[in-house]
Motif scaffolding. Structure first.
Motif, PDB file in Angstrom:
ATOM      1  N   SER A   1      40.552  25.033  75.788  1.00  0.00           N
ATOM      2  CA  SER A   1      41.039  23.815  76.449  1.00  0.00           C
ATOM      3  C   SER A   1      42.112  23.145  75.595  1.00  0.00           C
ATOM      4  CB  SER A   1      39.874  22.845  76.719  1.00  0.00           C
ATOM      5  OG  SER A   1      39.428  22.214  75.535  1.00  0.00           O
ATOM      6  N   ILE A   2      41.966  23.222  74.278  1.00  0.00           N
ATOM      7  CA  ILE A   2      42.999  22.676  73.386  1.00  0.00           C
ATOM      8  C   ILE A   2      44.283  23.500  73.511  1.00  0.00           C
ATOM      9  CG2 ILE A   2      43.652  22.316  70.971  1.00  0.00           C
ATOM     10  CD1 ILE A   2      40.684  21.759  70.394  1.00  0.00           C
ATOM     11  N   MET A   3      44.125  24.820  73.507  1.00  0.00           N
ATOM     12  CA  MET A   3      45.299  25.691  73.578  1.00  0.00           C
ATOM     13  C   MET A   3      46.101  25.427  74.845  1.00  0.00           C
ATOM     14  SD  MET A   3      45.495  29.863  73.755  1.00  0.00           S
ATOM     15  CE  MET A   3      45.040  29.878  75.507  1.00  0.00           C
ATOM     16  N   TRP A   4      45.420  25.408  75.983  1.00  0.00           N
ATOM     17  CA  TRP A   4      46.134  25.198  77.240  1.00  0.00           C
ATOM     18  C   TRP A   4      46.702  23.786  77.331  1.00  0.00           C
ATOM     19  CZ3 TRP A   4      41.433  28.057  79.390  1.00  0.00           C
ATOM     20  CH2 TRP A   4      41.697  29.432  79.418  1.00  0.00           C
ATOM     21  N   GLY A   5      45.974  22.814  76.773  1.00  0.00           N
ATOM     22  CA  GLY A   5      46.482  21.451  76.776  1.00  0.00           C
ATOM     23  C   GLY A   5      47.788  21.349  75.994  1.00  0.00           C
ATOM     24  N   VAL A   6      47.808  21.958  74.812  1.00  0.00           N
ATOM     25  CA  VAL A   6      49.013  21.922  73.984  1.00  0.00           C
ATOM     26  C   VAL A   6      50.153  22.685  74.648  1.00  0.00           C
ATOM     27  CG1 VAL A   6      50.018  22.715  71.807  1.00  0.00           C
ATOM     28  CG2 VAL A   6      47.787  21.582  71.812  1.00  0.00           C
ATOM     29  N   LEU A   7      49.858  23.893  75.129  1.00  0.00           N
ATOM     30  CA  LEU A   7      50.912  24.706  75.729  1.00  0.00           C
ATOM     31  C   LEU A   7      51.469  24.072  76.997  1.00  0.00           C
ATOM     32  CD1 LEU A   7      49.535  28.324  75.215  1.00  0.00           C
ATOM     33  CD2 LEU A   7      51.378  27.187  73.970  1.00  0.00           C
ATOM     34  N   ASN A   8      50.604  23.500  77.828  1.00  0.00           N
ATOM     35  CA  ASN A   8      51.087  22.851  79.043  1.00  0.00           C
ATOM     36  C   ASN A   8      51.922  21.612  78.704  1.00  0.00           C
ATOM     37  OD1 ASN A   8      49.981  24.710  80.778  1.00  0.00           O
ATOM     38  ND2 ASN A   8      48.100  23.572  81.108  1.00  0.00           N
ATOM     39  N   GLY A   9      51.513  20.878  77.662  1.00  0.00           N
ATOM     40  CA  GLY A   9      52.315  19.742  77.225  1.00  0.00           C
ATOM     41  C   GLY A   9      53.690  20.179  76.744  1.00  0.00           C
ATOM     42  N   PHE A  10      53.731  21.312  76.026  1.00  0.00           N
ATOM     43  CA  PHE A  10      55.021  21.842  75.573  1.00  0.00           C
ATOM     44  C   PHE A  10      55.887  22.241  76.767  1.00  0.00           C
ATOM     45  CE2 PHE A  10      57.470  25.733  74.556  1.00  0.00           C
ATOM     46  CZ  PHE A  10      58.445  25.142  73.763  1.00  0.00           C
ATOM     47  N   MET A  11      55.279  22.889  77.759  1.00  0.00           N
ATOM     48  CA  MET A  11      56.044  23.300  78.948  1.00  0.00           C
ATOM     49  C   MET A  11      56.617  22.084  79.673  1.00  0.00           C
ATOM     50  SD  MET A  11      55.686  26.555  78.776  1.00  0.00           S
ATOM     51  CE  MET A  11      54.558  27.698  77.973  1.00  0.00           C
ATOM     52  N   GLN A  12      55.813  21.012  79.760  1.00  0.00           N
ATOM     53  CA  GLN A  12      56.288  19.795  80.411  1.00  0.00           C
ATOM     54  C   GLN A  12      57.504  19.238  79.669  1.00  0.00           C
ATOM     55  OE1 GLN A  12      54.700  18.285  83.197  1.00  0.00           O
ATOM     56  NE2 GLN A  12      56.424  16.871  83.329  1.00  0.00           N
ATOM     57  N   GLY A  13      57.396  19.178  78.338  1.00  0.00           N
ATOM     58  CA  GLY A  13      58.502  18.672  77.543  1.00  0.00           C
ATOM     59  C   GLY A  13      59.732  19.553  77.639  1.00  0.00           C
ATOM     60  N   ALA A  14      59.513  20.872  77.635  1.00  0.00           N
ATOM     61  CA  ALA A  14      60.642  21.798  77.740  1.00  0.00           C
ATOM     62  C   ALA A  14      61.336  21.661  79.087  1.00  0.00           C
ATOM     63  CB  ALA A  14      60.153  23.235  77.529  1.00  0.00           C
ATOM     64  N   ALA A  15      60.558  21.396  80.136  1.00  0.00           N
ATOM     65  CA  ALA A  15      61.141  21.203  81.466  1.00  0.00           C
ATOM     66  C   ALA A  15      61.986  19.935  81.505  1.00  0.00           C
ATOM     67  CB  ALA A  15      60.041  21.149  82.521  1.00  0.00           C
ATOM     68  N   LEU A  16      61.479  18.874  80.872  1.00  0.00           N
ATOM     69  CA  LEU A  16      62.240  17.627  80.822  1.00  0.00           C
ATOM     70  C   LEU A  16      63.559  17.825  80.076  1.00  0.00           C
ATOM     71  CD1 LEU A  16      59.409  15.058  80.053  1.00  0.00           C
ATOM     72  CD2 LEU A  16      60.838  15.091  82.105  1.00  0.00           C
ATOM     73  N   LEU A  17      63.488  18.406  78.894  1.00  0.00           N
ATOM     74  CA  LEU A  17      64.691  18.594  78.092  1.00  0.00           C
ATOM     75  C   LEU A  17      65.640  19.608  78.712  1.00  0.00           C
ATOM     76  CD1 LEU A  17      63.087  18.475  74.555  1.00  0.00           C
ATOM     77  CD2 LEU A  17      64.828  16.920  75.430  1.00  0.00           C
ATOM     78  N   GLY A  18      65.081  20.528  79.493  1.00  0.00           N
ATOM     79  CA  GLY A  18      65.922  21.511  80.164  1.00  0.00           C
ATOM     80  C   GLY A  18      66.904  20.880  81.126  1.00  0.00           C
ATOM     81  N   THR A  19      66.571  19.701  81.643  1.00  0.00           N
ATOM     82  CA  THR A  19      67.497  19.018  82.553  1.00  0.00           C
ATOM     83  C   THR A  19      68.754  18.546  81.820  1.00  0.00           C
ATOM     84  OG1 THR A  19      66.492  16.824  82.231  1.00  0.00           O
ATOM     85  CG2 THR A  19      65.567  18.234  83.985  1.00  0.00           C
ATOM     86  N   ALA A  20      68.666  18.477  80.481  1.00  0.00           N
ATOM     87  CA  ALA A  20      69.828  18.100  79.667  1.00  0.00           C
ATOM     88  C   ALA A  20      70.383  19.319  78.931  1.00  0.00           C
ATOM     89  CB  ALA A  20      69.435  17.019  78.665  1.00  0.00           C
TER      90      ALA A  20
END
Length: 297
Positions: A181-200
């Protein structure tokens, strides 16, 4: 007549997927006479070339060693393979490194008791290539006497990361699920951040450095919040739930404005709002544990 030391005792490995192959290779590398078995015998070719013995049946594989390690796709596969040869497991120690729930682990322990087999349930916290190195951690739960009897052999899989937890057979699986649950929480948080920054047009590889810094900083929160959770008291020594909630609202607004998926930040915000409604607005973020303890609505 020579005798083998405990650190060179015979071992059988049942299941030769990528992880099973790594387990068998580690036993071989540490001098253990290693018998292997897999439905597809060809998967044993490299191991046999390195000195392993390929059993001609699951029964002969089980009977070849006092320690039998199984690592297959799921617990249904474990029972499909081992139920028919239960009598051959009597008097032997079965170590099950197949991923499953704590309920399945405890049920399998009851089955092992009925066939007079010592049973250790385990969890592997490592990639196959890390098995046998200092980077591998393996958790074991079940009778301590069985663990201690075979500890020297099991250390071949991860000498510094061989961890005995408790007599409760389900504890290794429960730790495994909790860590996932920690692993997926961290990885999903990273994906969310990468998606946000990808817009720039910021590349994920560029973001990764600061993301890893944030992950490392978060470990300090884990240690501090763990103590509050155990004590059942949530003094706000830094930011309150209400302050976190304000930040989450900004995150949701940003994701909406940028056209990025809002499901994860909305989940964060929803849980924080529930905590505030339950009277924890001015408590530390550790008070969120009360939301995670509740069954889903």
């Amino acid at each position: 007549m020579s005798t083998l030391s405990a650190s060179q005792s015979p071992v059988t490995v049942v299941g030769l997927g990528l992880m099973g192959q790594a387990l068998a290779a580690a036993f071989l590398a540490n001098g253990h006479p290693t018998t292997v078995w897999n439905r597809s015998a060809a998967k044993a070719d490299a191991l046999v070339a390195d000195g392993a013995t390929l059993a001609d049946s699951i029964r002969s594989a089980v009977e070849a060693s006092p320690l039998v390690v199984v690592c297959v796709s799921d617990y249904d596969a474990v029972h499909e393979l081992l139920d028919p040869v239960g009598a051959s497991l009597a008097g032997r120690t079965l170590v099950n490194l197949t991923t499953a729930s704590s309920t399945q682990a405890r049920e399998t322990a009851e089955w092992a008791t009925k066939i007079d087999s010592a049973y250790l349930d385990g969890a592997i916290l490592a990639l196959p290539q890390a098995i046998g190195t200092a980077d591998a951690t393996l958790l074991y739960s079940g009778p301590k006497a069985a663990f201690e009897e075979h500890q020297a052999a099991l250390q071949a899989l991860g000498e510094t990361g061989t961890v005995y937890l408790d007599e409760d057979h389900g504890l290794s699986a429960l730790y495994d699920m909790s860590i996932l649950s920690i692993m997926w929480g961290v990885l999903n948080g990273f994906m969310q951040g990468a998606a946000l920054l990808g817009t720039a047009n910021v590349k994920a590889t560029t973001f990764a450095t600061l993301a890893n810094t944030a992950i490392n900083v978060t470990t300090d929160y884990v240690s501090a919040f763990a103590q509050q959770i155990d004590e059942g008291r949530y003094p706000a020594t830094d930011a309150t739930v209400a302050i976190h909630m304000g930040g989450m609202e900004h995150l949701v607004q940003e994701t909406v404005a940028l056209g990025v998926n809002t499901e994860l930040p909305n989940l964060f915000l929803d849980l924080a709002r529930r905590a505030a409604a339950d009277g924890h607005a001015n408590d530390s973020y550790a008070a969120m544990i009360e939301q995670f303890r509740k069954p889903s609505i």
